[in-house]
Design a protein around this motif. Sequence first.
Motif, PDB file in Angstrom:
ATOM      1  N   THR A  44       0.822  -1.206   0.000  1.00 45.70           N
ATOM      2  CA  THR A  44       0.000   0.000   0.000  1.00 45.70           C
ATOM      3  C   THR A  44       0.858   1.258   0.000  1.00 45.70           C
ATOM      4  N   TYR A 270     -18.464  -3.106  -8.908  1.00 40.68           N
ATOM      5  CA  TYR A 270     -17.175  -2.823  -8.262  1.00 40.68           C
ATOM      6  C   TYR A 270     -16.858  -1.328  -8.295  1.00 40.68           C
ATOM      7  N   LEU A 392     -12.576   7.427   0.790  1.00 34.34           N
ATOM      8  CA  LEU A 392     -12.201   6.615   1.948  1.00 34.34           C
ATOM      9  C   LEU A 392     -11.755   7.461   3.138  1.00 34.34           C
ATOM     10  N   TYR A 411      -7.195   3.315   4.212  1.00 36.64           N
ATOM     11  CA  TYR A 411      -6.947   2.281   3.213  1.00 36.64           C
ATOM     12  C   TYR A 411      -6.579   0.989   3.937  1.00 36.64           C
ATOM     13  N   ASN A 412      -7.545   0.474   4.664  1.00 34.44           N
ATOM     14  CA  ASN A 412      -7.400  -0.800   5.365  1.00 34.44           C
ATOM     15  C   ASN A 412      -8.783  -1.425   5.511  1.00 34.44           C
ATOM     16  N   ALA A 415     -12.609  -0.173   5.935  1.00 36.81           N
ATOM     17  CA  ALA A 415     -13.460   0.374   4.870  1.00 36.81           C
ATOM     18  C   ALA A 415     -14.429  -0.652   4.303  1.00 36.81           C
ATOM     19  N   PHE A 419     -17.155   0.094   1.348  1.00 34.42           N
ATOM     20  CA  PHE A 419     -16.652  -0.141  -0.005  1.00 34.42           C
ATOM     21  C   PHE A 419     -16.723  -1.593  -0.472  1.00 34.42           C
ATOM     22  N   VAL A 423     -10.479  -3.718   1.875  1.00 33.22           N
ATOM     23  CA  VAL A 423      -9.619  -2.667   1.326  1.00 33.22           C
ATOM     24  C   VAL A 423      -8.209  -2.798   1.894  1.00 33.22           C
ATOM     25  N   SER A 428      -8.494  -3.968  -4.313  1.00 40.12           N
ATOM     26  CA  SER A 428      -8.938  -2.591  -4.074  1.00 40.12           C
ATOM     27  C   SER A 428      -8.018  -1.547  -4.697  1.00 40.12           C
ATOM     28  N   ARG A 431      -9.242   0.607  -8.003  1.00 35.94           N
ATOM     29  CA  ARG A 431     -10.338   1.539  -7.788  1.00 35.94           C
ATOM     30  C   ARG A 431     -10.011   2.621  -6.769  1.00 35.94           C
ATOM     31  N   ASP A 432      -9.434   2.229  -5.634  1.00 36.46           N
ATOM     32  CA  ASP A 432      -9.396   3.121  -4.489  1.00 36.46           C
ATOM     33  C   ASP A 432      -8.166   4.011  -4.410  1.00 36.46           C
TER      34      ASP A 432
END
Length: 482
Positions: A44, A270, A392, A411-412, A415, A419, A423, A428, A431-432
């Motif tokens: 990430t 999605y 997010l 971003y874990n 979410a 979502f 995530v 993910s 998209r994210d």
Amino acid sequence: MTQSTHPDQQALDTLRLIGPAPENWVPPRDGIDHNVVIVGGGQTGAAFAFALRRAGIGQVSVIDAAPDEAHAGVWLNRARMNRLRTPKTLAGPEAGLPGLSFQAWYEARFGAVSYAEIDRIPRTRWAEYLAWYRHFLDIPIRYGTRLTLIEPVGEHFRLHLEVRDGGTVRSVVETARKIVLGNGVAGNGAPFVPAVLKSLPPGHLAHTADAIDFAALRGKSVAVIGGAASAFDAAATALEAGAAEVHLFARRERIASVPVTRARAYPGAYDNYFHLPDAIRWAQARRFRRAGSTPPVDAVERVTRFPNFHLHLGASWTDASVRSERVEASVAGESYAFDFVIAATGYVVDPALRPELKQVAQHIRLWRDQYVPAENDHDDALGAHPYLGAALEYLEKTDADAPYLKHIHVYNPGAFVSFGLPVGDVPSMKRDIPAVVQRISRDLFLADLPAHEARINGDIAADFDVSFYAHSVWQHDKADVA
């Protein structure tokens, strides 16, 4: 096997063709150390750092509590599967650039035929690829740096850090305008240990989130509690390390085998999942909880080939204590004794459990604050998930109570309800990550709008003057004479 002269030639060509990254366009601010701090230096952190660089956003810092690269992330540490649980065809951290993809990296080293032969990506190969990605793209990561507290100060943050350098530990305070929490499966909570196990001492109990010395379990009797992928991975690792016997206890009557999230994996659902009404998102999260998390087929096969593996279904533990150096357990009316117990019992999501969030957690809007399900559709675990915005970001529980929360992006797996995905995993990324980076870019741009307005209205030197074309200007008087 056909390879390029240089194994990274395609990646080098990709960077050459997309051109250099833009210069940092974010005006510096007095007293601000970082525009963005990314918490977590695994896949990430590296992917976000590269995406922000390509967006022209500088003063980005990636921190990781691990002492060094070898101990960072999960793939060579707490992850115990042989192969990733996701298809090899999913887009990863390459940001839409094929030359930086796992496939390009793998084929350059092992050939296209070898890539075609693998079904899912071997875990250790994925770890090798991520290490290459970080080094090839020159992503700096500050290891040995743990975030201990986020302190809001107006529209920015004071970050209290614990920095380890060799045997010394020092406290440091740095400032940041934006935070991305890419801090793994427990990033919005903690490992979940059932109450029946909490009295067991560390010498007899570990959670799958822990670093487990499986070699020490050789010749031992081991119990694994849980029925999802991590339970089967832990059981297999113990068996492969020479455990005398492994008993896996699942509370369900059957192992979950229906991957319900696959039904919404097509691009329409999605890409637009966030825009679904709350009732539908809640129902989807409830459906997943009822169906259970499905272990991959190969994870189940990995343990069932051992004659000393024993599966117990509909088997909830009701008592556990240590007597004569063994864990004695009562399970569904029967008694057992084990040398060691592994809790593969997942994670609880609750921002209040995170020490770094203690000054902000009470202001974070949770699903239970936003949505009231039908009487027979309540779920306390899902209700504790943060109710996130389109990028997010945390939202305020009460309007105007904590406006700074929109600058913390999650971003874990916290979410998940918002979502529909765990995530932080590979699925993910496509998209994210762009959504978060675009919002960070927008917020930083608008926050310094006067400076940018002055810049875009600034004087620009002409590329040429009238002498450049004067000799070709049509002159009517000369034309009349002709």
